[in-house]
Write a protein that holds these residues in place. Structure first.
Motif, PDB file in Angstrom:
ATOM      1  N   GLY A 287     -12.839   4.470   7.177  1.00  0.00           N
ATOM      2  CA  GLY A 287     -12.583   5.808   7.709  1.00  0.00           C
ATOM      3  C   GLY A 287     -12.868   6.875   6.678  1.00  0.00           C
ATOM      4  O   GLY A 287     -13.779   6.745   5.857  1.00  0.00           O
ATOM      5  N   ALA A 288     -12.064   7.952   6.733  1.00  0.00           N
ATOM      6  CA  ALA A 288     -12.217   9.045   5.769  1.00  0.00           C
ATOM      7  C   ALA A 288     -12.025   8.489   4.356  1.00  0.00           C
ATOM      8  O   ALA A 288     -11.148   7.655   4.119  1.00  0.00           O
ATOM      9  N   GLU A 289     -12.855   8.951   3.428  1.00  0.00           N
ATOM     10  CA  GLU A 289     -12.823   8.398   2.079  1.00  0.00           C
ATOM     11  C   GLU A 289     -11.436   8.509   1.453  1.00  0.00           C
ATOM     12  O   GLU A 289     -10.965   7.578   0.805  1.00  0.00           O
ATOM     13  N   ARG A 290     -10.750   9.607   1.633  1.00  0.00           N
ATOM     14  CA  ARG A 290      -9.423   9.753   1.010  1.00  0.00           C
ATOM     15  C   ARG A 290      -8.424   8.735   1.560  1.00  0.00           C
ATOM     16  O   ARG A 290      -7.564   8.253   0.836  1.00  0.00           O
ATOM     17  N   GLU A 291      -8.569   8.379   2.845  1.00  0.00           N
ATOM     18  CA  GLU A 291      -7.687   7.362   3.426  1.00  0.00           C
ATOM     19  C   GLU A 291      -8.002   5.978   2.864  1.00  0.00           C
ATOM     20  O   GLU A 291      -7.103   5.178   2.603  1.00  0.00           O
ATOM     21  N   VAL A 292      -9.287   5.707   2.692  1.00  0.00           N
ATOM     22  CA  VAL A 292      -9.698   4.429   2.102  1.00  0.00           C
ATOM     23  C   VAL A 292      -9.214   4.356   0.655  1.00  0.00           C
ATOM     24  O   VAL A 292      -8.695   3.329   0.211  1.00  0.00           O
ATOM     25  N   ASP A 293      -9.338   5.472  -0.079  1.00  0.00           N
ATOM     26  CA  ASP A 293      -8.856   5.501  -1.464  1.00  0.00           C
ATOM     27  C   ASP A 293      -7.347   5.247  -1.523  1.00  0.00           C
ATOM     28  O   ASP A 293      -6.866   4.556  -2.419  1.00  0.00           O
ATOM     29  N   ALA A 294      -6.607   5.804  -0.566  1.00  0.00           N
ATOM     30  CA  ALA A 294      -5.152   5.581  -0.524  1.00  0.00           C
ATOM     31  C   ALA A 294      -4.848   4.106  -0.265  1.00  0.00           C
ATOM     32  O   ALA A 294      -3.932   3.535  -0.871  1.00  0.00           O
ATOM     33  N   SER A 295      -5.616   3.485   0.604  1.00  0.00           N
ATOM     34  CA  SER A 295      -5.434   2.057   0.891  1.00  0.00           C
ATOM     35  C   SER A 295      -5.717   1.225  -0.360  1.00  0.00           C
ATOM     36  O   SER A 295      -4.977   0.278  -0.671  1.00  0.00           O
ATOM     37  N   ILE A 296      -6.757   1.586  -1.080  1.00  0.00           N
ATOM     38  CA  ILE A 296      -7.101   0.872  -2.316  1.00  0.00           C
ATOM     39  C   ILE A 296      -5.989   1.052  -3.345  1.00  0.00           C
ATOM     40  O   ILE A 296      -5.592   0.099  -4.028  1.00  0.00           O
ATOM     41  N   ALA A 297      -5.455   2.262  -3.454  1.00  0.00           N
ATOM     42  CA  ALA A 297      -4.371   2.520  -4.401  1.00  0.00           C
ATOM     43  C   ALA A 297      -3.145   1.669  -4.063  1.00  0.00           C
ATOM     44  O   ALA A 297      -2.483   1.144  -4.968  1.00  0.00           O
ATOM     45  N   ARG A 298      -2.853   1.515  -2.777  1.00  0.00           N
ATOM     46  CA  ARG A 298      -1.736   0.654  -2.377  1.00  0.00           C
ATOM     47  C   ARG A 298      -1.991  -0.792  -2.810  1.00  0.00           C
ATOM     48  O   ARG A 298      -1.086  -1.469  -3.312  1.00  0.00           O
ATOM     49  N   GLN A 299      -3.214  -1.265  -2.597  1.00  0.00           N
ATOM     50  CA  GLN A 299      -3.550  -2.637  -3.002  1.00  0.00           C
ATOM     51  C   GLN A 299      -3.396  -2.815  -4.506  1.00  0.00           C
ATOM     52  O   GLN A 299      -2.894  -3.830  -4.971  1.00  0.00           O
ATOM     53  N   ARG A 300      -3.840  -1.818  -5.274  1.00  0.00           N
ATOM     54  CA  ARG A 300      -3.692  -1.879  -6.737  1.00  0.00           C
ATOM     55  C   ARG A 300      -2.221  -1.891  -7.122  1.00  0.00           C
ATOM     56  O   ARG A 300      -1.846  -2.495  -8.126  1.00  0.00           O
ATOM     57  N   GLY A 301      -1.374  -1.229  -6.333  1.00  0.00           N
ATOM     58  CA  GLY A 301       0.061  -1.247  -6.588  1.00  0.00           C
ATOM     59  C   GLY A 301       0.662  -2.628  -6.418  1.00  0.00           C
ATOM     60  O   GLY A 301       1.587  -3.008  -7.117  1.00  0.00           O
ATOM     61  N   PHE A 302       0.105  -3.405  -5.471  1.00  0.00           N
ATOM     62  CA  PHE A 302       0.566  -4.774  -5.232  1.00  0.00           C
ATOM     63  C   PHE A 302      -0.023  -5.758  -6.232  1.00  0.00           C
ATOM     64  O   PHE A 302       0.583  -6.779  -6.524  1.00  0.00           O
ATOM     65  N   ASP A 303      -1.251  -5.472  -6.702  1.00  0.00           N
ATOM     66  CA  ASP A 303      -1.995  -6.442  -7.503  1.00  0.00           C
ATOM     67  C   ASP A 303      -2.696  -5.737  -8.660  1.00  0.00           C
ATOM     68  O   ASP A 303      -3.795  -5.212  -8.513  1.00  0.00           O
ATOM     69  N   SER A 304      -2.061  -5.728  -9.813  1.00  0.00           N
ATOM     70  CA  SER A 304      -2.646  -5.046 -10.978  1.00  0.00           C
ATOM     71  C   SER A 304      -3.854  -5.793 -11.541  1.00  0.00           C
ATOM     72  O   SER A 304      -4.592  -5.242 -12.360  1.00  0.00           O
ATOM     73  N   ASP A 305      -4.076  -7.036 -11.123  1.00  0.00           N
ATOM     74  CA  ASP A 305      -5.238  -7.817 -11.575  1.00  0.00           C
ATOM     75  C   ASP A 305      -6.475  -7.583 -10.704  1.00  0.00           C
ATOM     76  O   ASP A 305      -7.511  -8.211 -10.906  1.00  0.00           O
ATOM     77  N   LEU A 306      -6.377  -6.684  -9.729  1.00  0.00           N
ATOM     78  CA  LEU A 306      -7.447  -6.432  -8.775  1.00  0.00           C
ATOM     79  C   LEU A 306      -8.599  -5.646  -9.393  1.00  0.00           C
ATOM     80  O   LEU A 306      -8.394  -4.625 -10.041  1.00  0.00           O
ATOM     81  N   TRP A 307      -9.811  -6.150  -9.190  1.00  0.00           N
ATOM     82  CA  TRP A 307     -11.023  -5.419  -9.549  1.00  0.00           C
ATOM     83  C   TRP A 307     -11.381  -4.507  -8.380  1.00  0.00           C
ATOM     84  O   TRP A 307     -11.292  -4.928  -7.225  1.00  0.00           O
TER      85      TRP A 307
END
Length: 111
Positions: A72-92
């Motif tokens: 979707g909108a880039e800012r929404e995708v970025d927010a989703s990625i930030a959430r994933q990074r919050g769950f998994d600090s080892d994420l590339w």
């Protein structure tokens, strides 16, 4: 005997090299664990929209496949990625920028 798995760092290096050969700009946004970190690929089509892909297992075949995590909108995708990074600090996190929507994840050897 199971197929040997590449480390995350080697896979990312090979993926970035393949993208370079096709003149598709890409860069590492977040560096994860070099050995076992998961990889997330963000495709930015440079029109305000993006798609984030993550690897998963196909339940029926047992094969590794790329699935859409967010679109979707880039800012929404970025927010989703930030959430994933919050769950998994080892994420590339790899960002691919291509107006044509090319990410090459469907090519052999990239699953």
């Amino acid at each position: 005997m199971p197929e040997p798995r590449l480390t995350a760092e080697i896979w990312v290096s090979a993926y970035l090299a393949r993208l370079r050969v096709m003149d598709i700009p890409a860069f590492v946004v977040a560096r994860g664990d070099g050995t076992a970190g998961a990889v997330l690929v963000k495709l930015n089509t440079l029109d305000g929209r993006a798609t984030a892909f993550t690897r998963s297992f196909d339940i029926l075949s047992g094969e590794r496949v790329w699935v859409t995590l967010s679109e979707g909108a880039e800012r929404e995708v970025d927010a989703s990625i930030a959430r994933q990074r919050g769950f998994d600090s080892d994420l590339w996190v790899i960002e691919v920028e291509d107006r044509q929507g090319r990410h090459l994840l469907d090519q052999p050897g990239l699953t």
